[in-house]
Design an enzyme around this catalytic site. Structure first.
Site, PDB file in Angstrom:
ATOM      1  N   ASP A  19       0.670  -1.111   0.096  1.00 43.86           N
ATOM      2  CA  ASP A  19      -0.037   0.137   0.099  1.00 43.86           C
ATOM      3  C   ASP A  19       0.889   1.103   0.100  1.00 43.86           C
ATOM      4  OD1 ASP A  19      -2.227   1.663   0.889  1.00 43.86           O
ATOM      5  OD2 ASP A  19      -1.482   1.944   2.836  1.00 43.86           O
ATOM      6  N   ASP A  41       0.001   5.083   0.848  1.00 42.36           N
ATOM      7  CA  ASP A  41      -0.219   6.076   2.370  1.00 42.36           C
ATOM      8  C   ASP A  41      -0.426   5.227   3.523  1.00 42.36           C
ATOM      9  OD1 ASP A  41      -0.622   8.232   0.874  1.00 42.36           O
ATOM     10  OD2 ASP A  41      -2.612   8.639   1.211  1.00 42.36           O
ATOM     11  N   ARG A 100      -6.010  18.606   6.895  1.00 40.58           N
ATOM     12  CA  ARG A 100      -6.320  17.355   6.914  1.00 40.58           C
ATOM     13  C   ARG A 100      -6.166  16.701   8.427  1.00 40.58           C
ATOM     14  NH1 ARG A 100      -5.528  14.046   2.331  1.00 40.58           N
ATOM     15  NH2 ARG A 100      -5.481  15.134   0.374  1.00 40.58           N
ATOM     16  N   ASP A 112     -13.567   5.614  -0.298  1.00 44.33           N
ATOM     17  CA  ASP A 112     -13.523   5.114  -1.708  1.00 44.33           C
ATOM     18  C   ASP A 112     -14.959   4.452  -1.959  1.00 44.33           C
ATOM     19  OD1 ASP A 112     -11.122   6.285  -2.508  1.00 44.33           O
ATOM     20  OD2 ASP A 112      -9.999   4.487  -1.740  1.00 44.33           O
TER      21      ASP A 112
END
Length: 262
Positions: free
Chosen positions: A10, A12, A141, A181
């Site tokens: 992966d 991030d 963020r 997502d």
């Protein structure tokens, strides 16, 4: 005979901090140490441009055997593009527009400490939904991530969508700090495994491996050996352990080879 192994990462939270570039030290370790022992590959939920920005300068396809963007719906092997799927072809335009319109209405009525731009990012095989907007600064963020941990904005949003669109055949997964997502069932990260052939072991490294996270399905897959990590430093530590174990096993195999009389 030694096993043929590939390590699949992966991006991030595993190879990089969220939305940040890979550290030169870690990239050097991957390319000069890990790659000598195993083939290496990457898979991200983001589009290819974002993955390229995060994984350093130079030719991404020369560094990694496989490059998978958008959960593997965009795929490359040795730099050659593999077949892809588009979300509008799977859902149909009418259903897709109904879904997008509902999301926009929901976000318009959502009260948050702040909002920025790009609430829906339309990708090839999925949608990325950000209640606060993907144009947040790094500081924003982190602020939203803390706020979401307390108020569960993304989790509640997903539950509403599941209730409103039960028949669309969609999967929802939370990844990163500000978004989630949405993709057709079966188009999670396990989708990429259909392209990886010829290996005895596929070792997957990811940080969002709990149920509902975007690494969960591939981490739990019978086709992979899952490694749950907490940050890039932890990934490096676990890779060092894996390399040591594999070398020890190879040495044992060599010792057990019977001598032949000539």
């Amino acid at each position: 005979m030694s096993k043929k192994i590939i390590c699949l990462f992966d991006v991030d939270g595993t190879l990089t901090e969220p939305q940040q570039p890979i550290s030169p030290r870690f990239e050097k370790f991957l390319l000069e140490t890990v790659k000598k022992e195993f083939d290496i590959a990457v898979i991200g939920g983001s589009d290819l441009n974002k993955i390229q920005k995060q994984l350093g300068s130079g030719n991404l396809f020369e560094k990694y055997k496989y490059v998978f963007a958008e959960n593997g719906l965009i795929a490359f092997k040795n730099g050659k593009a593999l077949p892809s799927q588009m979300i509008q072809d799977i859902l149909g335009e009418d259903s897709l527009q109904d879904f997008i319109n509902f999301i926009l209405r929901y976000i318009s009525e959502l009260k948050l400490p702040f909002k920025r731009g790009t609430f829906i990012e339309f990708r090839t095989g999925m949608l990325n939904i950000s209640p606060v907007g993907r144009n947040c600064s790094k500081k924003e963020r982190e602020q939203f991530y803390e706020y979401d941990n307390e108020h569960h904005i993304r989790e509640k949003f997903i539950q509403v969508l599941k209730k409103e669109f039960p028949d669309l055949g969609l999967t929802y997964s939370i990844g990163g700090q500000i978004s989630f997502d949405v993709y057709p069932i079966g188009c999670d990260k396990t989708y990429c495994l259909r392209h990886i052939q010829g290996y005895d072991e596929i070792h997957f490294f990811g940080d969002k491996t709990a149920e509902g996270g975007n690494d969960y399905e591939i981490y739990e897959s019978d086709l992979t050996i899952g490694h749950r990590v907490t940050c890039p430093k932890d990934t490096m530590n676990q890779l060092n352990v894996l390399i040591t174990l594999i070398k020890e096993n190879r040495e044992k195999e060599q010792l057990n080879i019977p001598l032949q009389c000539v």
